[in-house]
Design a protein around this motif. Sequence first.
Motif, PDB file in Angstrom:
ATOM      1  N   ASN A 183       0.907  -1.267  -0.041  1.00  0.00           N
ATOM      2  CA  ASN A 183       0.153  -0.288   0.038  1.00  0.00           C
ATOM      3  C   ASN A 183       0.721   1.423   0.006  1.00  0.00           C
ATOM      4  O   ASN A 183       2.166   1.024   0.102  1.00  0.00           O
ATOM      5  CB  ASN A 183      -1.083   0.314   1.138  1.00  0.00           C
ATOM      6  N   THR A 184       0.283   2.546  -0.588  1.00  0.00           N
ATOM      7  CA  THR A 184       1.033   3.657  -0.736  1.00  0.00           C
ATOM      8  C   THR A 184       2.244   3.864   0.703  1.00  0.00           C
ATOM      9  O   THR A 184       2.228   4.639   0.551  1.00  0.00           O
ATOM     10  CB  THR A 184       0.272   4.786  -0.804  1.00  0.00           C
ATOM     11  N   THR A 203       9.939   0.843  -4.221  1.00  0.00           N
ATOM     12  CA  THR A 203       9.663   1.827  -4.785  1.00  0.00           C
ATOM     13  C   THR A 203      10.623   3.384  -4.715  1.00  0.00           C
ATOM     14  O   THR A 203      11.473   3.292  -4.694  1.00  0.00           O
ATOM     15  CB  THR A 203       9.200   2.564  -3.141  1.00  0.00           C
ATOM     16  N   THR A 209       3.060  -9.466 -10.960  1.00  0.00           N
ATOM     17  CA  THR A 209       2.843  -8.258 -10.283  1.00  0.00           C
ATOM     18  C   THR A 209       1.586  -7.233 -11.060  1.00  0.00           C
ATOM     19  O   THR A 209       1.135  -7.261 -11.991  1.00  0.00           O
ATOM     20  CB  THR A 209       3.979  -7.442  -9.646  1.00  0.00           C
ATOM     21  N   TYR A 255      -1.269  -4.104 -10.455  1.00  0.00           N
ATOM     22  CA  TYR A 255      -1.462  -2.511  -9.481  1.00  0.00           C
ATOM     23  C   TYR A 255      -2.568  -2.115  -9.951  1.00  0.00           C
ATOM     24  O   TYR A 255      -2.881  -1.863 -11.303  1.00  0.00           O
ATOM     25  CB  TYR A 255       0.159  -1.194 -10.128  1.00  0.00           C
ATOM     26  N   ASP A 298      -2.659   0.540  -4.545  1.00  0.00           N
ATOM     27  CA  ASP A 298      -2.321  -0.349  -4.261  1.00  0.00           C
ATOM     28  C   ASP A 298      -1.091  -1.846  -5.175  1.00  0.00           C
ATOM     29  O   ASP A 298      -2.026  -1.378  -6.296  1.00  0.00           O
ATOM     30  CB  ASP A 298      -3.180  -2.028  -3.981  1.00  0.00           C
ATOM     31  N   PHE A 299      -0.367  -2.561  -4.730  1.00  0.00           N
ATOM     32  CA  PHE A 299       0.587  -2.666  -5.831  1.00  0.00           C
ATOM     33  C   PHE A 299       0.379  -4.225  -4.983  1.00  0.00           C
ATOM     34  O   PHE A 299       0.537  -4.472  -3.902  1.00  0.00           O
ATOM     35  CB  PHE A 299       2.203  -2.600  -5.388  1.00  0.00           C
ATOM     36  N   CYS A 300      -0.107  -5.355  -5.698  1.00  0.00           N
ATOM     37  CA  CYS A 300       0.198  -6.902  -4.838  1.00  0.00           C
ATOM     38  C   CYS A 300       1.135  -7.655  -6.485  1.00  0.00           C
ATOM     39  O   CYS A 300       1.508  -7.500  -7.680  1.00  0.00           O
ATOM     40  CB  CYS A 300      -0.722  -7.301  -5.533  1.00  0.00           C
TER      41      CYS A 300
END
Length: 130
Positions: free
Chosen positions: A14-15, A36, A63, A65, A92-94
């Motif tokens: 998460n950010t 990041t 991944t 986003y 969110d990024f997974c």
Amino acid sequence: EYIHQGKKIALVINTVDWKKGLDFFTEENFFIQVGTWWYDSGKTLDRHIHKRYERIAERTMETIYVVSGSMRVDLYSEEREFIDDFVVQAGDFCVLMNGGHGYHILQDDTKILEVKNGPFFSVEDDKIKF
């Protein structure tokens, strides 16, 4: 982090998880590397070219986003047994590393960016659908 039988299955970033500077969330031996960047104005990063280096990837890691909207991610073991689920939403990024996964879009106009290691051969060669 989602861990099953000692293996990382998924990682959600998460950010609020970001740190200033360069920060990598994945382990160096993973087939996909996710980090990041968070710098202030005026920061210059060295120009570079990536050297050719033979890498062997035994499986596809992907991944996602979430640009907008939301999606539920269902996680499965290597034996195709349900492990857990979670929701990812805009920002969110997974990272999906091991086991299986399925997606369920929760909102209209959901936009997802997917990145995975390649090359891609075919659905038949790369995926076991269940």
